[in-house]
Scaffold this motif. Sequence first.
Motif, PDB file in Angstrom:
ATOM      1  N   ALA A   1       0.897  -1.001   0.011  1.00  0.00           N
ATOM      2  CA  ALA A   1       0.156   0.064   0.098  1.00  0.00           C
ATOM      3  C   ALA A   1       0.591   1.332  -0.238  1.00  0.00           C
ATOM      4  CB  ALA A   1      -0.810   0.029   1.248  1.00  0.00           C
ATOM      5  N   GLN A  53      -4.590   0.430   9.575  1.00  0.00           N
ATOM      6  CA  GLN A  53      -3.625   1.264   8.466  1.00  0.00           C
ATOM      7  C   GLN A  53      -2.446   1.563   9.169  1.00  0.00           C
ATOM      8  OE1 GLN A  53      -4.623   1.431   5.519  1.00  0.00           O
ATOM      9  NE2 GLN A  53      -6.749   0.939   6.144  1.00  0.00           N
ATOM     10  N   PHE A  68       0.695   0.376   7.186  1.00  0.00           N
ATOM     11  CA  PHE A  68       0.931   1.201   5.926  1.00  0.00           C
ATOM     12  C   PHE A  68       1.736   2.422   6.488  1.00  0.00           C
ATOM     13  CE2 PHE A  68      -1.234   5.194   4.347  1.00  0.00           C
ATOM     14  CZ  PHE A  68      -0.555   5.174   3.177  1.00  0.00           C
ATOM     15  N   ASN A 100      -6.756  -0.748   1.545  1.00  0.00           N
ATOM     16  CA  ASN A 100      -5.822  -1.596   2.207  1.00  0.00           C
ATOM     17  C   ASN A 100      -6.709  -2.193   3.444  1.00  0.00           C
ATOM     18  OD1 ASN A 100      -3.219  -2.716   3.051  1.00  0.00           O
ATOM     19  ND2 ASN A 100      -3.202  -0.972   4.602  1.00  0.00           N
TER      20      ASN A 100
END
Length: 253
Positions: A23, A51, A54, A205
């Motif tokens: 991502a 997240q 990421f 994601n």
Amino acid sequence: MTFAVDGLTVEIHERAEGLGDRAATLFTDAVRAVVDEHGEARVLIGTGNAQLPFVRALATKDIPWAAVTLFQIAEYVGLPLDHPATYGTWIQEHLVEPFQPGIVHRLDGDAESPLAEAERYEALLREDPIDIVLLGIGENAHIGLNEPHAAWFEDPRWVRVVALAEASRQQEVGEGHFAVIDDVPARAISVTVPGLLAGEKIIVNVPERRKAAAIAATLSAPVGPAVPSTALRTHHDAILLLEPESSNAPSPD
């Protein structure tokens, strides 16, 4: 494994560990391409525990952060800006402080008029094209905070005050942001489905087994507000990143 469902490209990676880096790589490449062409990149970034890999991977990438204008996707109504559970606080801690984007636009969920705040934020979003959207999918298949059966795919507005579903509020408790569901605000300000789809490129994601049912519905249900994430299948440049647990696919040998 890579395949397409309508207009949505789907990648299933062998291991969850590589998902955040993939991502971050896609995000980096997109930002650099836009900055090279236009001198700046306007991006919308979702928040949440899913997240964090990421975000950690972003630290390994060469991103021209000074040329990035950053928007958040949603904010609770009624919590002060410095409340530890706000989406803005997440953005501040995980993106603003370590990376110092050139411009950061925060939603004020504690504004005197949430409706006026939604209108103010929408005006900012509409000033120029939205280049990149990075988001996840909720356990009940919401995107942004556009809830099942309440998401309006033809909404003329890009930002609205929305009511949060009980499932979404419980997800926030499960992720550790609030102690009990009664602590989670019942309303939020969110970028709408058309606002999210206005992004030129969308990176979605989604790690973790708890998202598997939502992903199955995203890819197989009829496109419509019963499963808000199905809207991603109508976009011209959207990619969904999965790993074996979130996709419910068997792990490779």
